[in-house]
Motif scaffolding. Structure first.
Motif, mmCIF file in Angstrom:
data_model
loop_
_atom_site.group_PDB
_atom_site.id
_atom_site.type_symbol
_atom_site.label_atom_id
_atom_site.label_comp_id
_atom_site.label_asym_id
_atom_site.label_seq_id
_atom_site.Cartn_x
_atom_site.Cartn_y
_atom_site.Cartn_z
ATOM 1 N N ALA A 319 0.839 -1.202 0.000
ATOM 2 C CA ALA A 319 0.000 0.000 0.000
ATOM 3 C C ALA A 319 0.871 1.248 0.000
ATOM 4 O O ALA A 319 0.559 2.255 -0.666
ATOM 5 C CB ALA A 319 -0.918 -0.019 1.224
ATOM 6 N N ALA A 320 2.023 1.235 0.758
ATOM 7 C CA ALA A 320 2.929 2.390 0.796
ATOM 8 C C ALA A 320 3.559 2.624 -0.571
ATOM 9 O O ALA A 320 3.719 3.771 -1.019
ATOM 10 C CB ALA A 320 4.000 2.155 1.856
ATOM 11 N N ARG A 321 3.965 1.509 -1.262
ATOM 12 C CA ARG A 321 4.549 1.657 -2.608
ATOM 13 C C ARG A 321 3.554 2.291 -3.574
ATOM 14 O O ARG A 321 3.918 3.127 -4.406
ATOM 15 C CB ARG A 321 4.986 0.293 -3.117
ATOM 16 N N SER A 322 2.308 1.909 -3.470
ATOM 17 C CA SER A 322 1.287 2.466 -4.379
ATOM 18 C C SER A 322 1.049 3.936 -4.083
ATOM 19 O O SER A 322 0.793 4.736 -5.004
ATOM 20 C CB SER A 322 -0.015 1.680 -4.225
ATOM 21 N N ALA A 323 1.158 4.329 -2.816
ATOM 22 C CA ALA A 323 0.817 5.705 -2.455
ATOM 23 C C ALA A 323 1.983 6.670 -2.592
ATOM 24 O O ALA A 323 1.778 7.890 -2.646
ATOM 25 C CB ALA A 323 0.307 5.729 -1.011
ATOM 26 N N LEU A 324 3.271 6.161 -2.657
ATOM 27 C CA LEU A 324 4.440 7.036 -2.622
ATOM 28 C C LEU A 324 4.472 7.994 -3.802
ATOM 29 O O LEU A 324 4.703 9.207 -3.635
ATOM 30 C CB LEU A 324 5.705 6.172 -2.585
ATOM 31 N N LYS A 325 4.255 7.500 -5.025
ATOM 32 C CA LYS A 325 4.305 8.355 -6.209
ATOM 33 C C LYS A 325 3.224 9.420 -6.157
ATOM 34 O O LYS A 325 3.459 10.590 -6.489
ATOM 35 C CB LYS A 325 4.161 7.499 -7.469
ATOM 36 N N LEU A 326 2.021 9.029 -5.691
ATOM 37 C CA LEU A 326 0.929 10.006 -5.598
ATOM 38 C C LEU A 326 1.244 11.079 -4.584
ATOM 39 O O LEU A 326 0.948 12.275 -4.802
ATOM 40 C CB LEU A 326 -0.362 9.278 -5.188
ATOM 41 N N LEU A 327 1.873 10.701 -3.455
ATOM 42 C CA LEU A 327 2.241 11.689 -2.445
ATOM 43 C C LEU A 327 3.281 12.670 -2.983
ATOM 44 O O LEU A 327 3.229 13.884 -2.708
ATOM 45 C CB LEU A 327 2.780 10.987 -1.202
#
Length: 662
Positions: A319-327
């Protein structure tokens, strides 16, 4: 005895709960409670309610009804009451006690019934329920106010009229006088002694007792001889049975030493071996089913729990990998937005620092290694597996293991027994000898049982003879005792009759003195009536002039006859020595004006400490009411509701104008 309250609930013409609280005089206080009501409005019902509360099925009103107590109770149910509504009569009263006064509350209640109406009696003593007193109320109330005397204290104008017109003493008055004198008890004793005499005369007339007693003695002796012989026979049979049992035990020991028992049981052992082998197969099949299920995973349960925890962490890493680029993209836009504002550069710098730190934490989580990377379906399966009933599964497995071990051990024992070599020829001879001994024992036991039964029969016959001998022996003594009882009972009856005559002669003088004093006070006819007498044997009351000549009642005016009747009731009540309330229903109906005033001014104020007068609107009104007014402590009016067809009790009395009721 003093009445403090009379309560009626759905009783006869009275609807719901109605209460009358009579006053009691003494020390200058008024003693009269005046209750007014037109004809048919419930005056007599109020009097009957008091009698019903006190005496129940023994009330004089029940006896006059002549249709039975159940029908009487049914007739008292208020017509407007619902089937579930209670109906009861209740008396609150004070009665003499060992120390001072005791407060009693007596309630007799009943309800609608489809078959038979029965009442329920409850009693409270000083506010506390007393079931024992309720159960023994009939005995208690006879001590308080015997039912035979009730007519002297609770009566109506019709009774006064009947007494006035009768030439002889009527039955109810005669019964009251007998109760007052205690003659009813003497009569009951004489009657009971008659029963004793008749019962004992039957014993005296029986002359066959002695011959039957002798015959039974001879029969008993013969039965005792038979019983002794039968006991000897039973003892001999038991001795033979014991000897045969010893021989059989010896042969069985020989058989055991030669393996004979195993020979007898070989077929059953083979059958048992087959059953146990089949059961072992079932245990194996059940174990295979458990092994094919989730049972092996019990060994890896800690590893599965670790896998579940790791999978949870990996889910957070992905979940963190998926959200990192968006952040990163969002933070870049937000920082550019803050740079363009140029309002507060220090605040913008702080926000940039915080965003960098937050992304750093997410990035650190995203860099964690992923080993399993379970799918959603796999995670759900793992979760269901870990939530399974592992304790029950382990318990089932352990139970199967225990049963399998037990079966295996028993199968091994059976096979060990089957492996033993037996000499069949040697065993057969011993088995035949044991069978013969067993048949002999069976025959002896049958004879023993038959002899035992015969012994029991003889013992029963002996017991019956002994009982009859005891009865006849007692009867022989009873005949002599019966003769003595007849003699003594007859003598006692004569004594009681003599006592009754003398006691009556002595007590009637006091009764007639009280009646004469009351008559003189009410009529002033001293010149006409010089003496009032009462015949002891018949209890007939007669008037006599100064010469001793009897004065016929026909010479008295109608009012004087009424005064004589009242004098009789008053005199007897005073002679009783009991301080009891007086209840009078419609007392003035047949009195002329002069005697009415005498009755009101002389009798009512002095009749008792507590007097309840039930009057119509033509009796105690006008000058009579004025003359009685200072003695009236409380007054009530029985008002009839035409719409509801019921009577209600209200404070007050008939409104009068110029001495006429309105």
């Amino acid at each position: 005895m003093i009445f403090r309250a009379i309560k009626l609930c759905n009783y006869g013409i009275y609807a719901n709960e109605q209460v009358v609280k009579p006053v009691s005089g003494g020390r200058g206080f008024p003693n009269i409670t005046l209750i007014g009501g037109e004809n048919g409005r419930g005056k007599t019902s109020l009097l009957d309610a008091v009698l019903l509360a006190l005496y129940g099925s023994r009330s004089p009103s029940v006896k006059e009804y002549k249709k039975g107590y159940s029908a009487y109770l049914e007739s008292l149910l208020h017509k407007g009451a619902a089937p579930g509504d209670p109906s009861f009569v209740e008396l609150d009263m004070e009665v003499p006690a060992h120390k001072g006064e005791t407060k009693l509350r007596v309630r007799r209640s009943w309800r609608f019934a489809s078959v038979r109406h029965t009442d329920r009696l409850e009693v409270w003593r000083d506010g506390v329920s007393d079931p024992t007193l309720a159960e023994n109320w009939d005995v208690y109330v006879e001590e308080l106010l015997p039912s035979g005397l009730a007519g002297l204290f609770f009566f109506d104008g019709e009774k006064i009229a009947q007494l006035a017109e009768a030439d002889e003493t009527d039955d109810s008055l005669r019964q009251s006088i007998r109760s007052l004198l205690g003659l009813d008890l003497v009569d009951r004793l004489i009657s009971d002694l008659n029963s004793v005499i008749r019962r004992n005369q039957a014993k005296v007339r029986d002359q066959t007792v002695r011959s039957e007693y002798d015959r039974l003695q001879a029969e008993g002796t013969e039965l005792e001889v038979q019983l002794t012989l039968k006991k000897q026979e039973i003892a001999n049979l038991q001795l033979r049975i014991d000897r045969e049992d010893a021989k059989r035990a010896e042969k069985e020991q020989t058989l055991y030493e030669e393996g004979g028992r195993l020979a007898e049981a070989r077929e059953s052992l083979r059958d048992r071996e087959k059953d146990l082998a089949s059961l072992m197969g079932e245990h194996k099949s059940e174990a295979t089913q458990l092994a094919a299920g989730a049972l092996p995973l019990v060994l890896a349960l800690p590893l599965l729990q670790q896998v579940a925890a790791t999978a949870q962490q990996e889910e957070e890493t992905l979940a963190a990998r998926s959200a990192l680029k968006l952040l990163q993209e969002r933070d870049s836009r937000f920082i550019a937005y803050l740079s363009n504002l140029n309002d507060n550069l220090a605040f913008a710098s702080q926000v940039v620092t915080w965003l960098d730190a937050d992304r750093g934490q997410v990035k650190q989580q995203a860099m964690q290694p992923v080993i399993f990377e379970l799918s959603v379906v796999a995670q759900k399966q793992l979760e269901r597996l870990l939530k399974g009933d592992w304790a029950q599964l382990q318990s089932d497995a352990q139970s199967l293991q225990d049963r399998s071990d037990t079966t295996f051990k028993e199968l091994a024992q059976v096979r060990d027994h089957l492996a033993i070599h037996i000499h069949q020829e040697d065993v057969q001879g011993v088995l035949k000898e044991i069978a013969e001994i067993t048949r002999n024992i069976g025959g002896l036991k049958q004879k023993h049982e038959a002899a035992d039964k015969e012994k029991l029969v003889i013992q029963g016959q002996i017991q019956a003879v002994k009982q009859r001998l005891s009865d006849y022996g007692a009867n022989i003594g009873d005949v002599e005792e019966a003769e003595r009882m007849i003699t003594y009972a007859s003598q006692s009856q004569e004594v009681m009759r003599t006592f009754r005559e003398r006691a009556t002669e002595r007590k009637v003088k006091e009764l007639t003195r009280q009646i004469k004093a009351a008559f003189d006070l009410l009529t002033h006819k001293v010149a006409l009536v010089s003496e009032i007498r009462m015949e002891p044997s018949t209890l007939r009351i007669s008037l006599h002039d100064a010469t001793g000549k009897e004065i016929p009642k026909s010479r008295l005016a109608s009012g004087e006859k009424q005064m004589l009747a009242i004098s009789i009731l008053w005199g007897l009540g005073r002679a009783s020595g009991r301080n009891l309330p007086i209840i009078i229903d419609t007392p003035l109906g047949r009195l002329d004006s002069s005697h009415r005033m005498n009755f009101i001014t002389k009798y009512l104020p002095s009749a008792s400490q507590q007097v309840l007068v039930l009057s119509t609107d033509t009796e105690i009104v006008g000058p009579y009411l004025e003359s009685l007014e200072k003695h009236i402590g409380r007054s009530y009016l029985l008002r009839f509701d035409e719409q509801r067809h019921c009577t209600e009790v209200e404070d007050g009395y008939f409104a009068t104008t110029g001495g006429v009721a309105q």
